[in-house]
Write a protein that holds these residues in place. Structure first.
Motif, mmCIF file in Angstrom:
data_model
loop_
_atom_site.group_PDB
_atom_site.id
_atom_site.type_symbol
_atom_site.label_atom_id
_atom_site.label_comp_id
_atom_site.label_asym_id
_atom_site.label_seq_id
_atom_site.Cartn_x
_atom_site.Cartn_y
_atom_site.Cartn_z
ATOM 1 N N PRO A 1 -3.751 -0.178 3.140
ATOM 2 C CA PRO A 1 -2.479 -0.067 3.857
ATOM 3 C C PRO A 1 -1.250 0.291 3.036
ATOM 4 O O PRO A 1 -0.150 0.321 3.586
ATOM 5 C CB PRO A 1 -2.318 -1.470 4.452
ATOM 6 C CG PRO A 1 -3.001 -2.361 3.484
ATOM 7 C CD PRO A 1 -4.173 -1.574 2.978
ATOM 8 N N VAL A 2 -1.404 0.547 1.751
ATOM 9 C CA VAL A 2 -0.249 0.889 0.913
ATOM 10 C C VAL A 2 -0.514 2.228 0.240
ATOM 11 O O VAL A 2 -1.621 2.481 -0.244
ATOM 12 C CB VAL A 2 0.014 -0.193 -0.155
ATOM 13 C CG1 VAL A 2 1.211 0.192 -1.024
ATOM 14 C CG2 VAL A 2 0.254 -1.552 0.494
ATOM 15 N N ARG A 3 0.506 3.065 0.212
ATOM 16 C CA ARG A 3 0.374 4.355 -0.451
ATOM 17 C C ARG A 3 1.376 4.413 -1.605
ATOM 18 O O ARG A 3 2.486 3.873 -1.514
ATOM 19 C CB ARG A 3 0.634 5.481 0.542
ATOM 20 C CG ARG A 3 0.371 6.870 -0.015
ATOM 21 C CD ARG A 3 0.163 7.896 1.093
ATOM 22 N NE ARG A 3 1.307 7.982 1.996
ATOM 23 C CZ ARG A 3 1.343 8.796 3.048
ATOM 24 N NH1 ARG A 3 0.293 9.560 3.327
ATOM 25 N NH2 ARG A 3 2.407 8.835 3.832
ATOM 26 N N PHE A 4 0.979 5.055 -2.700
ATOM 27 C CA PHE A 4 1.826 5.241 -3.865
ATOM 28 C C PHE A 4 2.011 6.740 -4.050
ATOM 29 O O PHE A 4 1.129 7.402 -4.607
ATOM 30 C CB PHE A 4 1.186 4.609 -5.110
ATOM 31 C CG PHE A 4 0.837 3.154 -4.933
ATOM 32 C CD1 PHE A 4 1.747 2.161 -5.251
ATOM 33 C CD2 PHE A 4 -0.409 2.781 -4.441
ATOM 34 C CE1 PHE A 4 1.432 0.824 -5.085
ATOM 35 C CE2 PHE A 4 -0.741 1.446 -4.262
ATOM 36 C CZ PHE A 4 0.186 0.468 -4.591
ATOM 37 N N PRO A 5 3.103 7.308 -3.536
ATOM 38 C CA PRO A 5 3.264 8.765 -3.599
ATOM 39 C C PRO A 5 3.042 9.315 -5.002
ATOM 40 O O PRO A 5 3.573 8.800 -5.987
ATOM 41 C CB PRO A 5 4.716 8.964 -3.139
ATOM 42 C CG PRO A 5 4.960 7.812 -2.216
ATOM 43 C CD PRO A 5 4.226 6.658 -2.848
ATOM 44 N N GLY A 6 2.200 10.330 -5.069
ATOM 45 C CA GLY A 6 1.863 10.945 -6.348
ATOM 46 C C GLY A 6 0.636 10.371 -7.008
ATOM 47 O O GLY A 6 0.174 10.889 -8.029
#
Length: 396
Positions: free
Chosen positions: A351-356
């Protein structure tokens, strides 16, 4: 990857414990899943064969892990688990507290030998008290005993269970947050610690708005039949094309904006019809006007009206609708999951995204005991010792 230098041993089954370790695997941690010879119970739910590759439920919680089979009831199996923990940063288990204590695999039995270890207990009702060893699932401990179900299901409806894994995933994330806090602390002190979550306690937190009111005032209004709710605009409405949508009032402007949009200036002209309401009959009158207006529209028409009025609303969509929604793909709801047979399928993303940063699964869910020899060799066992353990049934 974010957790590429973190080593995790997970000895758990079903959802909450595996889900916590599974998110860490998605974020790059090296996760070893320890199972009994019968395997995690979720392996049996759906086939994982060449004809139907990739059990979707088991894969969701266990993709990217390596799998080991140990019989911890045998001294050699217990010793092998200890050997794995000596090399690990984090241990996640949902084995019941009493069983852990009898096997001398509880935190108190291990902390002197493994002072660096972050030891996470995922429980139903906590580590102490008369219910510490009572069998628990999220439907019993999170949904039903915590008050979540009673606060959600209106009293005029027959009670129904939550969807499978619903409370487990809340608990997986709660456990993960505790583990990462302990990992941060260890970076300063060099010392591990015990982390404990309980399905019941996470449920109490999830329904915390209602619970806080109850604890402060001794009573709280929770789920009510539609005809008894004292807010006319908030809630679900039905459209003429047989769709449902929900409205949540976010400001004092929402009600007059919607009433003007549906052409009911006459209702606004009578002060008795303006919130806050004290008469349920007024609420029912206004609600009936809203119901009639929306029943005369399609969902598209109602949505255009509500969006133009700057009202927070959403259609009630199915899982198929979610899959086909371009915004769900933009939000990163899905991830391509290796099936272990050379192909892949779409599954829910963590459920968590870390752009890049690419947090796609690093591999498929392991076959039962797939990596036993490999992992034991890394733990310092020579080939003869590994084969002797397998021959004795301490490993598979």
């Amino acid at each position: 990857m974010l957790l590429s230098d973190v080593k995790v041993v997970e000895w758990s089954t079903w959802v909450a414990g595996p889900g916590c370790a599974g998110v860490m695997a998605d974020w790059g941690a090296s996760v070893i899943k320890v199972e009994s010879a019968t395997g995690d119970a979720t392996r049996a739910f759906f086939p994982d064969t060449a004809e139907s590759p990739g059990n979707p439920v088991f894969s969701m919680e266990n993709r990217g892990k390596r799998g080991v089979v140990l019989d911890t009831a045998k001294p050699e199996g217990r010793a092998a688990l200890i050997a794995l923990l000596k090399q690990a940063d984090i241990f996640v288990t949902n084995v019941r507290p009493g069983s852990l204590k009898r096997a001398k695999l509880d935190y108190d039995s291990l902390k002197a030998e493994l002072p660096h270890l972050i030891y996470a207990n995922v429980t139903g009702y906590g580590l102490t008290g008369e219910m510490a060893d009572v069998a628990a699932f999220d439907i019993t401990a999170f949904w039903t005993r915590s008050g979540v179900a009673a606060s959600t299901i209106p009293p005029d409806q027959e009670p129904f269970p939550s969807r499978p894994g619903f409370g487990d995933h809340f608990t997986a994330l709660a456990t993960l947050s505790g583990v990462l806090a302990a990992l941060h602390e260890r970076s300063r002190t060099g010392q591990g610690r015990q982390v404990e979550t309980a399905l019941m306690r996470v449920g109490a937190y999830a329904v915390g708005w209602d619970l806080s009111l109850h604890l402060r005032y001794g009573d709280v209004t929770t789920a009510q039949p539609k005809q008894d709710r004292m807010v006319a605009l908030s809630g679900f409405f039905h459209t003429g094309d047989d769709r449902w949508f929900v409205v949540v009032v976010k400001s004092a402007n929402d009600y007059p904006n919607v009433m003007r949009a549906i052409g009911r200036h006459d209702i606004l002209a009578d002060p008795r019809n303006l919130p806050p309401y004290s008469d349920i009959h007024v609420v029912r009158y206004v609600r009936a006007a809203l119901d009639a207006a929306f029943e005369a529209m399609t969902l598209e028409q109602a949505g255009e009206l509500l969006t133009a009025a700057d009202v927070a609303w959403a259609p009630m969509e199915t899982l198929m609708d979610l899959e086909m929604n371009p915004q769900a793909h933009e939000a990163g709801c899905f991830v391509e999951t290796p099936d272990g047979w050379g192909g892949s399928f779409w599954g829910p993303a963590s459920p968590v995204r870390f752009p890049g940063v690419d947090t796609s699964p690093t591999g498929p869910a392991p076959k039962l005991g797939q990596h036993t020899r490999e992992v034991l060799a890394e733990a310092g066992y020579d080939a003869a010792a590994v084969e002797a353990m397998i021959a004795s049934g301490a490993a598979t």
